[in-house]
Design a protein around this motif. Structure first.
Motif, PDB file in Angstrom:
ATOM      1  N   MET A 168       1.097 -14.254   9.750  1.00  0.00           N
ATOM      2  CA  MET A 168       0.398 -15.148  10.651  1.00  0.00           C
ATOM      3  C   MET A 168       0.742 -14.794  12.081  1.00  0.00           C
ATOM      4  SD  MET A 168       0.482 -19.308  10.679  1.00  0.00           S
ATOM      5  CE  MET A 168      -0.544 -20.219  11.802  1.00  0.00           C
ATOM      6  N   LEU A 169      -0.250 -14.752  12.974  1.00  0.00           N
ATOM      7  CA  LEU A 169      -0.009 -14.358  14.349  1.00  0.00           C
ATOM      8  C   LEU A 169       0.699 -15.462  15.095  1.00  0.00           C
ATOM      9  CD1 LEU A 169      -3.329 -12.620  15.352  1.00  0.00           C
ATOM     10  CD2 LEU A 169      -1.199 -11.595  14.600  1.00  0.00           C
ATOM     11  N   ILE A 227      -3.267  -5.761  15.803  1.00  0.00           N
ATOM     12  CA  ILE A 227      -3.756  -4.621  15.023  1.00  0.00           C
ATOM     13  C   ILE A 227      -3.066  -4.587  13.661  1.00  0.00           C
ATOM     14  CG2 ILE A 227      -3.817  -2.102  14.891  1.00  0.00           C
ATOM     15  CD1 ILE A 227      -4.043  -2.121  17.985  1.00  0.00           C
ATOM     16  N   PHE A 228      -1.745  -4.769  13.654  1.00  0.00           N
ATOM     17  CA  PHE A 228      -0.996  -4.717  12.398  1.00  0.00           C
ATOM     18  C   PHE A 228      -1.304  -5.932  11.525  1.00  0.00           C
ATOM     19  CE2 PHE A 228       1.300  -2.065  15.357  1.00  0.00           C
ATOM     20  CZ  PHE A 228       1.493  -0.916  14.606  1.00  0.00           C
ATOM     21  N   ALA A 229      -1.514  -7.087  12.159  1.00  0.00           N
ATOM     22  CA  ALA A 229      -1.900  -8.269  11.392  1.00  0.00           C
ATOM     23  C   ALA A 229      -3.266  -8.055  10.730  1.00  0.00           C
ATOM     24  CB  ALA A 229      -1.933  -9.490  12.307  1.00  0.00           C
ATOM     25  N   HIS A 230      -4.162  -7.397  11.453  1.00  0.00           N
ATOM     26  CA  HIS A 230      -5.503  -7.129  10.924  1.00  0.00           C
ATOM     27  C   HIS A 230      -5.444  -6.241   9.686  1.00  0.00           C
ATOM     28  CE1 HIS A 230      -9.780  -6.100  10.883  1.00  0.00           C
ATOM     29  NE2 HIS A 230      -9.439  -4.820  10.881  1.00  0.00           N
ATOM     30  N   ASN A 255      -2.895  -5.977   7.582  1.00  0.00           N
ATOM     31  CA  ASN A 255      -1.853  -6.392   6.648  1.00  0.00           C
ATOM     32  C   ASN A 255      -2.319  -6.350   5.195  1.00  0.00           C
ATOM     33  OD1 ASN A 255       0.865  -7.367   6.238  1.00  0.00           O
ATOM     34  ND2 ASN A 255      -0.029  -9.343   5.712  1.00  0.00           N
ATOM     35  N   THR A 256      -3.628  -6.438   4.962  1.00  0.00           N
ATOM     36  CA  THR A 256      -4.129  -6.360   3.587  1.00  0.00           C
ATOM     37  C   THR A 256      -3.808  -5.014   2.938  1.00  0.00           C
ATOM     38  OG1 THR A 256      -6.294  -5.672   4.427  1.00  0.00           O
ATOM     39  CG2 THR A 256      -6.009  -8.008   3.914  1.00  0.00           C
ATOM     40  N   THR A 257      -3.685  -3.962   3.742  1.00  0.00           N
ATOM     41  CA  THR A 257      -3.347  -2.655   3.159  1.00  0.00           C
ATOM     42  C   THR A 257      -1.922  -2.667   2.623  1.00  0.00           C
ATOM     43  OG1 THR A 257      -2.591  -1.717   5.279  1.00  0.00           O
ATOM     44  CG2 THR A 257      -4.926  -1.486   4.741  1.00  0.00           C
ATOM     45  N   ILE A 258      -1.038  -3.405   3.273  1.00  0.00           N
ATOM     46  CA  ILE A 258       0.334  -3.533   2.781  1.00  0.00           C
ATOM     47  C   ILE A 258       0.347  -4.321   1.476  1.00  0.00           C
ATOM     48  CG2 ILE A 258       2.585  -4.585   3.265  1.00  0.00           C
ATOM     49  CD1 ILE A 258       2.221  -3.786   6.169  1.00  0.00           C
ATOM     50  N   GLU A 259      -0.456  -5.372   1.415  1.00  0.00           N
ATOM     51  CA  GLU A 259      -0.558  -6.151   0.185  1.00  0.00           C
ATOM     52  C   GLU A 259      -1.092  -5.294  -0.959  1.00  0.00           C
ATOM     53  OE1 GLU A 259      -3.067  -9.323   1.392  1.00  0.00           O
ATOM     54  OE2 GLU A 259      -1.530 -10.333   2.582  1.00  0.00           O
ATOM     55  N   ASP A 271       9.174  -2.366  17.023  1.00  0.00           N
ATOM     56  CA  ASP A 271      10.211  -2.976  16.204  1.00  0.00           C
ATOM     57  C   ASP A 271       9.747  -4.318  15.641  1.00  0.00           C
ATOM     58  OD1 ASP A 271      13.048  -2.891  15.251  1.00  0.00           O
ATOM     59  OD2 ASP A 271      13.134  -4.777  16.376  1.00  0.00           O
ATOM     60  N   ARG A 272       9.009  -5.071  16.423  1.00  0.00           N
ATOM     61  CA  ARG A 272       8.475  -6.346  15.945  1.00  0.00           C
ATOM     62  C   ARG A 272       7.546  -6.132  14.762  1.00  0.00           C
ATOM     63  NH1 ARG A 272       4.236 -10.139  19.315  1.00  0.00           N
ATOM     64  NH2 ARG A 272       3.862 -11.688  17.687  1.00  0.00           N
ATOM     65  N   ALA A 273       6.665  -5.141  14.861  1.00  0.00           N
ATOM     66  CA  ALA A 273       5.750  -4.837  13.756  1.00  0.00           C
ATOM     67  C   ALA A 273       6.515  -4.331  12.535  1.00  0.00           C
ATOM     68  CB  ALA A 273       4.712  -3.815  14.198  1.00  0.00           C
ATOM     69  N   LEU A 274       7.522  -3.497  12.761  1.00  0.00           N
ATOM     70  CA  LEU A 274       8.334  -2.997  11.659  1.00  0.00           C
ATOM     71  C   LEU A 274       8.975  -4.133  10.887  1.00  0.00           C
ATOM     72  CD1 LEU A 274      10.266   0.135  13.002  1.00  0.00           C
ATOM     73  CD2 LEU A 274       8.855   0.029  10.955  1.00  0.00           C
TER      74      LEU A 274
END
Length: 238
Positions: free
Chosen positions: A1-2, A71-74, A76-80, A137-140
């Motif tokens: 969540m952003l 961008i990373f939040a957008h 995030n489905t690829t990580i799931e 680092d925040r995105a990591l």
């Protein structure tokens, strides 16, 4: 969540055109960050590339670091999806489990890199997450550390005699090989084959390379260093 963003007031008449222009901003930022790096890109550059007024970038995303995070939040489905693929790999027969875990680690990323939509994001990950900036680092920590822990857990299940520290190093080495392959443009020149392109065969080689490296690193006996072995003598060349 952003996280909550500080937004600028909407310029007259711009909010109604939000969805398409908001997506255009995100895609432009993703492409520019991937090509030039976070610190080389300004909000003005992004607005110009997206073809929108400068104020609209701030209205939709707030300051630049929040746009980077978005961008990373957008994606995030690829990580799931990778976690779902890993869950299946962990159920494979033990003789195949390491290979299946590494396939789950490698193949979705390379498939993303091969797609037109995902190319910039894959390059952004390969480029920016190698640097220890506060933004990266925040995105990591938020998006990629949970993924890393899941893969390390899976590797530790396959290699139960190895310590978590040893398995973590193997994960990092595998990640380095994958990220380098994502961004590499040098191989065709070194191979003296200008038209050479990576494909399914290259992916299989990369998976075999990582699997072989992990097996060698975690199965090989620990070699004594010269300083720790008093019987070791340095032989001088004849």
């Amino acid at each position: 969540m952003l996280h909550a963003r500080t937004r600028l007031s909407s310029p007259d008449g711009l909010e109604a055109e939000g969805p398409d222009r908001k997506q255009a901003i995100l895609l432009a930022a993703e492409r520019l960050f991937a090509q030039h790096g976070y610190h080389a890109v300004s909000i003005r550059h992004i607005a110009e590339a997206a073809g929108v007024p400068l104020a609209l970038v701030g209205y939709h995303y707030g300051p630049k670091h929040e746009l980077f995070h978005a961008i990373f939040a957008h994606w995030n489905t690829t990580i799931e999806q990778r976690l779902a693929r890993l869950s299946v790999a962990r159920q494979a027969p033990r003789s195949r489990r390491l290979t299946e875990v590494i396939r789950a680690f490698v193949e979705p990323v390379l498939a993303l890199r091969a797609s037109e939509e995902g190319e910039s994001y894959a390059l952004l990950v390969a480029r920016e997450l190698l640097y220890s900036s506060a933004e990266a680092d925040r995105a990591l920590r938020e998006f990629f550390d949970p993924l890393a822990h899941a893969f390390i857990d899976a590797l530790n299940e396959v290699m139960p005699k190895a310590s978590r520290a040893e398995v973590t190093w193997c994960y990092q080495f595998a990640l380095g090989a994958l990220l380098h392959h994502l961004s590499d443009v040098r191989a065709p020149r070194l191979a003296r084959r200008p038209g050479m392109r990576s494909g399914p065969g290259t992916t299989s080689m990369l998976i075999s390379f990582i699997v072989g490296g992990i097996r060698a690193a975690l199965h090989a006996p620990r070699a004594s260093s010269p300083s720790s072995n008093p019987s070791h003598k340095i032989r001088r060349p004849a």
